[in-house]
Write a protein that holds these residues in place. Structure first.
Motif, short mmCIF file in Angstrom:
data_model
loop_
_atom_site.label_atom_id
_atom_site.label_comp_id
_atom_site.label_asym_id
_atom_site.label_seq_id
_atom_site.Cartn_x
_atom_site.Cartn_y
_atom_site.Cartn_z
N LEU A 94 68.88 81.18 53.91
CA LEU A 94 70.23 80.58 54.47
C LEU A 94 70.37 79.34 54.50
O LEU A 94 71.30 78.66 54.25
CB LEU A 94 70.43 81.39 55.99
CG LEU A 94 71.20 82.84 55.64
CD1 LEU A 94 70.59 83.73 54.72
CD2 LEU A 94 71.35 83.36 56.99
N VAL A 95 69.31 78.57 55.33
CA VAL A 95 69.44 77.05 55.17
C VAL A 95 69.73 76.50 53.74
O VAL A 95 70.53 75.56 53.50
CB VAL A 95 68.21 76.56 55.77
CG1 VAL A 95 68.14 74.77 55.39
CG2 VAL A 95 68.15 76.90 57.23
N ASP A 96 68.83 76.97 52.81
CA ASP A 96 69.11 76.63 51.13
C ASP A 96 70.41 77.02 50.76
O ASP A 96 70.83 76.11 49.96
CB ASP A 96 67.86 77.29 50.51
CG ASP A 96 66.62 76.73 50.52
OD1 ASP A 96 66.40 75.68 51.16
OD2 ASP A 96 65.60 77.38 50.04
N SER A 109 73.37 78.14 62.19
CA SER A 109 74.89 77.94 62.27
C SER A 109 75.26 78.12 60.97
O SER A 109 74.89 77.33 59.87
CB SER A 109 75.16 76.24 62.57
OG SER A 109 76.58 76.48 62.77
N GLY A 110 76.18 79.07 60.63
CA GLY A 110 76.75 79.32 59.30
C GLY A 110 78.34 78.96 59.12
O GLY A 110 79.02 78.46 60.23
N PRO A 111 78.90 79.27 58.08
CA PRO A 111 80.26 78.92 58.00
C PRO A 111 81.24 79.88 58.78
O PRO A 111 80.76 80.78 59.21
CB PRO A 111 80.45 79.41 56.22
CG PRO A 111 78.97 79.44 55.76
CD PRO A 111 78.16 79.84 56.87
N ALA A 112 82.32 79.46 58.83
CA ALA A 112 83.54 79.94 59.69
C ALA A 112 83.18 79.86 61.04
O ALA A 112 83.69 80.77 62.16
CB ALA A 112 83.72 81.59 59.40
N GLY A 113 82.31 79.02 61.45
CA GLY A 113 82.09 78.62 63.00
C GLY A 113 81.03 79.70 63.72
O GLY A 113 81.29 79.65 64.99
N LEU A 114 80.45 80.25 62.92
CA LEU A 114 79.55 81.32 63.45
C LEU A 114 78.28 80.91 63.65
O LEU A 114 77.68 80.31 62.90
CB LEU A 114 79.34 82.82 62.60
CG LEU A 114 80.80 83.41 62.40
CD1 LEU A 114 80.50 84.64 61.38
CD2 LEU A 114 81.34 84.22 63.52
N GLN A 115 77.66 81.18 65.00
CA GLN A 115 76.24 81.19 65.32
C GLN A 115 75.50 82.36 65.06
O GLN A 115 75.82 83.33 65.39
CB GLN A 115 76.16 80.47 66.61
CG GLN A 115 74.56 80.01 66.97
CD GLN A 115 74.46 79.27 68.32
OE1 GLN A 115 73.73 79.65 69.02
NE2 GLN A 115 75.07 78.16 68.41
N LEU A 116 74.38 82.05 64.29
CA LEU A 116 73.68 83.33 63.86
C LEU A 116 72.28 83.43 64.28
O LEU A 116 71.69 82.44 64.57
CB LEU A 116 73.56 83.51 62.16
CG LEU A 116 74.86 83.13 61.35
CD1 LEU A 116 74.43 82.93 60.10
CD2 LEU A 116 76.03 84.10 61.47
N THR A 117 71.98 84.78 64.70
CA THR A 117 70.73 84.92 64.71
C THR A 117 70.07 85.83 63.70
O THR A 117 70.63 86.84 63.41
CB THR A 117 70.22 85.81 66.21
OG1 THR A 117 70.54 84.81 67.27
CG2 THR A 117 68.91 86.17 66.49
N LEU A 118 68.80 85.48 62.99
CA LEU A 118 68.22 86.52 62.36
C LEU A 118 67.06 86.87 63.04
O LEU A 118 66.27 86.23 63.61
CB LEU A 118 67.77 85.73 60.96
CG LEU A 118 68.88 85.06 60.24
CD1 LEU A 118 68.20 84.20 58.77
CD2 LEU A 118 69.81 85.90 59.56
N ASP A 134 86.34 80.66 50.82
CA ASP A 134 85.67 80.77 49.44
C ASP A 134 84.14 80.49 49.89
O ASP A 134 83.18 81.25 49.49
CB ASP A 134 86.02 80.17 48.46
CG ASP A 134 87.21 80.61 47.80
OD1 ASP A 134 87.56 81.38 47.70
OD2 ASP A 134 88.14 79.59 47.22
N GLU A 135 83.91 79.56 50.89
CA GLU A 135 82.69 79.03 51.14
C GLU A 135 82.11 80.34 51.98
O GLU A 135 80.93 80.50 52.02
CB GLU A 135 82.51 77.69 52.07
CG GLU A 135 81.24 77.46 52.82
CD GLU A 135 80.06 77.50 51.69
OE1 GLU A 135 78.86 77.47 52.23
OE2 GLU A 135 80.24 77.35 50.33
N ALA A 136 82.72 80.86 52.95
CA ALA A 136 82.23 82.06 53.65
C ALA A 136 82.00 83.20 53.07
O ALA A 136 80.71 83.77 53.18
CB ALA A 136 83.46 82.34 54.75
N ILE A 137 82.78 83.50 51.89
CA ILE A 137 82.52 84.79 51.26
C ILE A 137 81.06 84.19 50.34
O ILE A 137 80.05 85.31 50.23
CB ILE A 137 83.58 85.00 49.82
CG1 ILE A 137 84.85 85.47 50.88
CG2 ILE A 137 83.15 86.02 49.07
CD1 ILE A 137 84.66 86.52 51.55
N ARG A 138 80.93 83.07 49.95
CA ARG A 138 79.76 82.83 49.04
C ARG A 138 78.59 82.87 49.99
O ARG A 138 77.57 83.68 49.76
CB ARG A 138 79.86 81.16 48.38
CG ARG A 138 78.74 80.74 47.72
CD ARG A 138 78.50 79.29 47.53
NE ARG A 138 78.26 78.63 48.98
CZ ARG A 138 76.96 78.50 49.30
NH1 ARG A 138 75.98 79.06 48.80
NH2 ARG A 138 76.94 77.91 50.52
#
Length: 138
Positions: free
Chosen positions: A99-101, A123-132, A23-27
């Protein structure tokens, strides 16, 4: 490939990620990042999957030296795991704040790269490191 008749035509690429806090990852990825929901499906024993569209998909293969170089440009040190997800956005500064907010952890604020993009690392949900990243020459 010897004996092949024609080139295989790939129609789509999907990155499949196990999200313990589904649910957190979807949100986060749908509601905060803004990926469009293409479909959601349920299966036996509480199984759920949601497919989110992220525009055009590419597979970026980098050797270890390139991975280290990108880490140093974006973050200043080696940090990324073997897999990192990059999203092109129109406004890297604004998207990073959003994304930080929305719950991502900031690893590095947006920085201009030698290849003329503005890149942030999170660093996002589900253990993913993200580059924007925002292309600066468009």
């Amino acid at each position: 490939m010897p004996g092949s008749v024609g080139k295989l035509r790939v129609l789509q690429m999907r990155l499949v990620v196990e999200a313990p806090d589904y649910d957190e990852a979807i949100r986060f990825y749908r509601d905060v990042l803004g990926l469009e929901e293409e479909g959601a499906f349920s299966g036996p024993d509480g199984a759920h999957v949601t497919i989110l569209a992220a525009g055009r998909a590419t597979l970026e293969l980098a050797n270890p030296a390139q991975k280290r170089f990108i880490d140093r440009v974006e973050v200043g040190r080696d940090i990324a795991p073997a897999h990192r997800v990059a999203f092109e956005v129109e406004d890297a500064d604004g998207a990073t704040r959003r994304l930080v907010d929305g719950g991502a952890a900031l690893i590095a604020a947006p920085v201009e790269t030698p290849w003329r993009s503005l890149n942030a690392r999170l660093s996002g949900p589900a253990g993913l490191q993200l580059t924007l990243f925002q292309e600066l020459d468009r």
